[in-house]
Scaffold this motif. Structure first.
Motif, PDB file in Angstrom:
ATOM      1  N   LEU A  51       1.031  -1.329  -0.233  1.00  0.00           N
ATOM      2  CA  LEU A  51       0.430  -0.309   0.077  1.00  0.00           C
ATOM      3  C   LEU A  51       1.013   1.389  -0.196  1.00  0.00           C
ATOM      4  O   LEU A  51       0.260   2.291  -1.330  1.00  0.00           O
ATOM      5  CB  LEU A  51      -1.342   0.272   1.219  1.00  0.00           C
ATOM      6  N   GLY A  52       2.233   0.866   0.834  1.00  0.00           N
ATOM      7  CA  GLY A  52       2.978   2.421   1.246  1.00  0.00           C
ATOM      8  C   GLY A  52       3.299   2.851  -0.710  1.00  0.00           C
ATOM      9  O   GLY A  52       3.841   3.759  -0.832  1.00  0.00           O
ATOM     10  N   ALA A  53       3.797   1.775  -0.402  1.00  0.00           N
ATOM     11  CA  ALA A  53       4.600   1.431  -2.288  1.00  0.00           C
ATOM     12  C   ALA A  53       3.808   1.999  -3.299  1.00  0.00           C
ATOM     13  O   ALA A  53       3.777   3.147  -4.465  1.00  0.00           O
ATOM     14  CB  ALA A  53       5.079   0.319  -3.127  1.00  0.00           C
ATOM     15  N   ALA A  54       2.400   1.573  -2.937  1.00  0.00           N
ATOM     16  CA  ALA A  54       1.110   2.186  -4.106  1.00  0.00           C
ATOM     17  C   ALA A  54       1.230   3.688  -3.499  1.00  0.00           C
ATOM     18  O   ALA A  54       1.419   4.599  -5.416  1.00  0.00           O
ATOM     19  CB  ALA A  54      -0.149   1.243  -4.104  1.00  0.00           C
ATOM     20  N   VAL A  55       1.231   4.440  -2.857  1.00  0.00           N
ATOM     21  CA  VAL A  55       1.382   5.839  -2.870  1.00  0.00           C
ATOM     22  C   VAL A  55       2.377   6.444  -3.584  1.00  0.00           C
ATOM     23  O   VAL A  55       2.156   7.374  -3.744  1.00  0.00           O
ATOM     24  CB  VAL A  55       0.499   6.000  -1.220  1.00  0.00           C
ATOM     25  N   MET A  56       4.141   6.035  -3.435  1.00  0.00           N
ATOM     26  CA  MET A  56       4.985   6.162  -3.828  1.00  0.00           C
ATOM     27  C   MET A  56       5.411   6.316  -5.458  1.00  0.00           C
ATOM     28  O   MET A  56       6.334   7.186  -6.013  1.00  0.00           O
ATOM     29  CB  MET A  56       6.151   5.545  -3.204  1.00  0.00           C
ATOM     30  N   GLY A  57       4.310   5.358  -5.704  1.00  0.00           N
ATOM     31  CA  GLY A  57       3.955   5.305  -7.349  1.00  0.00           C
ATOM     32  C   GLY A  57       5.150   4.214  -7.664  1.00  0.00           C
ATOM     33  O   GLY A  57       6.406   3.940  -8.557  1.00  0.00           O
ATOM     34  N   LEU A  58       5.405   3.251  -6.468  1.00  0.00           N
ATOM     35  CA  LEU A  58       6.669   2.224  -6.180  1.00  0.00           C
ATOM     36  C   LEU A  58       6.436   0.775  -6.655  1.00  0.00           C
ATOM     37  O   LEU A  58       6.957  -0.462  -6.096  1.00  0.00           O
ATOM     38  CB  LEU A  58       8.148   2.712  -5.176  1.00  0.00           C
ATOM     39  N   LEU A  59       5.169   0.452  -7.016  1.00  0.00           N
ATOM     40  CA  LEU A  59       5.030  -0.459  -7.013  1.00  0.00           C
ATOM     41  C   LEU A  59       5.838  -1.778  -8.514  1.00  0.00           C
ATOM     42  O   LEU A  59       6.009  -0.992  -9.547  1.00  0.00           O
ATOM     43  CB  LEU A  59       3.300  -1.293  -7.808  1.00  0.00           C
ATOM     44  N   PRO A  60       6.185  -2.954  -8.070  1.00  0.00           N
ATOM     45  CA  PRO A  60       6.625  -3.307  -9.131  1.00  0.00           C
ATOM     46  C   PRO A  60       5.646  -3.665 -10.030  1.00  0.00           C
ATOM     47  O   PRO A  60       4.799  -3.418 -10.309  1.00  0.00           O
ATOM     48  CB  PRO A  60       7.320  -5.000  -8.033  1.00  0.00           C
ATOM     49  N   ASN A  61       6.666  -4.062 -12.144  1.00  0.00           N
ATOM     50  CA  ASN A  61       6.191  -4.190 -13.091  1.00  0.00           C
ATOM     51  C   ASN A  61       4.813  -5.750 -12.936  1.00  0.00           C
ATOM     52  O   ASN A  61       3.729  -5.512 -13.934  1.00  0.00           O
ATOM     53  CB  ASN A  61       7.377  -4.702 -13.781  1.00  0.00           C
ATOM     54  N   ASN A  62       4.725  -6.426 -11.570  1.00  0.00           N
ATOM     55  CA  ASN A  62       4.179  -7.698 -11.861  1.00  0.00           C
ATOM     56  C   ASN A  62       2.624  -7.221 -10.844  1.00  0.00           C
ATOM     57  O   ASN A  62       2.068  -7.711 -10.629  1.00  0.00           O
ATOM     58  CB  ASN A  62       4.816  -8.871 -11.591  1.00  0.00           C
TER      59      ASN A  62
END
Ligand code: ATP
Ligand code: MG
Length: 310
Positions: A51-62
């Motif tokens: 969830l934190g990564a999503a807010v930062m735009g840092l989700l991986p490609n998969n």
């Protein structure tokens, strides 16, 4: 009610894996108010970092994300890399879960801290030591730490150096992922104090942590994730006085100060899409309808809970 700084609406994040789709975040809707500390707690694998990564735009490609996450009204899901360059580190700061792998060992700490400011804020290269020294002092490290490389630091020092990097451009929103993990009591206290200082300066903080005691000490708001879903959200005092979701009650009963009672049973599978309450198989109060429960209720102003009991 003030306008939220971060607003999430029906956020779903799943991962394409060799074993099929895995469900990391399901139907999360919640707001982060400006100038507050929101602690996101819950067991390992519940979806906190994703969830934190999503807010930062840092989700991986998969990863595949749907729904909406806005920051000060700006939709974040679907921004281009170029658009992210304009806000990441500047509006939103991220302190990752693993300091050892997040600090590039090739550069000295003062270079890591000042690099973004040299590019973005026209800090002169020759002033980088002073710039870094101010930030290091802020997180309770000696200014001389700036001349070190990350591999020369203890875990607690590296963790604080990573926070100094994250706050380099003074972003209004800070997302801290497990900033106290594995620290001894002295380092733990320093990080906790640094978080409180940053909050006192007006930063909005999303604090991802396993540590319910830390959440109790520093947060204004508590979000509880379990099995990819936000099962409870409440102001801190309300949460600790009367946790409503049975999982939240279990989580508090497992705190050392409350007797270390473990929750019986096992976590739900990552690969089964959560249709209803993810705690249903472990919950002493479960009824058939819990399997279908999609939407949280709002028992009081500012609280939400995914439970038929409330
Ligand atoms: N890149 C990825 N590919 C596939 N699955 C992933 C990926 N990243 C995370 N996951 C899965 O998503 C789920 C949520 O992970 P997440 O890292 O958000 O958990 P967490 O709550 O932060 O746990 P912890 O407290 O251990 O850090 C887990 O089941 C995890 O295995
Ligand atoms: Mg995590």
């Amino acid at each position: 009610m003030t306008t939220p700084l971060v607003a999430m609406h029906d956020v779903n994040i799943r991962f394409n894996t060799t074993r099929g789709w895995g469900y990391a975040v399901t139907a999360v809707s919640a707001d982060v108010r400006a100038n507050t500390v929101t602690a996101i707690i819950g067991e390992s694998g519940s979806g906190k970092s994703v969830l934190g990564a999503a807010v930062m735009g840092l989700l991986p490609n998969n990863a595949e994300a749907s729904g909406s996450i806005t920051y000060a009204g700006l939709e974040l899901l679907g921004l281009t890399d170029r658009e992210w360059d304009q806000i990441r580190g500047i509006e939103l700061g991220w302190v990752a879960q693993n300091p050892a792998s997040s600090l590039n060992p090739v550069y000295r700490i003062d270079e890591l801290i000042s690099e973004a400011a040299i590019h973005r804020r026209r800090i002169r290269r020759r002033d980088k030591r002073r710039f870094a020294a101010d930030l290091l002092t802020k997180v309770g490290l000696p200014a001389a730490t700036g001349r070190n490389y990350s591999f020369e630091l203890s875990g607690g020092m590296a963790q604080r150096a990573l926070i100094a990097v994250g706050i380099g451009l003074d972003p209004p929103l800070l997302i801290l992922d497990e900033p106290t993990k594995g620290l001894d009591p002295a380092n733990y206290d320093r990080i906790r104090d640094a978080i409180m200082d940053l909050a006192g300066e007006g930063h909005t903080i999303m604090l991802i942590t396993h540590d319910v005691t830390l959440a109790e000490q520093v947060a204004d708001e508590i979000w509880v994730l379990y099995g990819s879903r936000l099962v409870e959200q409440a102001p801190k005092q309300d949460f600790f006085a009367t946790p409503l979701h049975p999982y939240s009650q279990g989580l508090l009963a497992a705190m050392p100060s409350r007797g270390l009672h473990p929750i019986p049973g096992e976590s739900p599978s990552f690969f089964v899409p959560p249709e209803g309450c993810p705690f249903v198989d472990r919950c002493p109060y479960a009824v058939a309808a819990c399997h279908e429960l999609k939407t949280p209720s709002h028992p009081t102003e500012g609280r939400s809970v995914l439970c038929l009991l409330h």
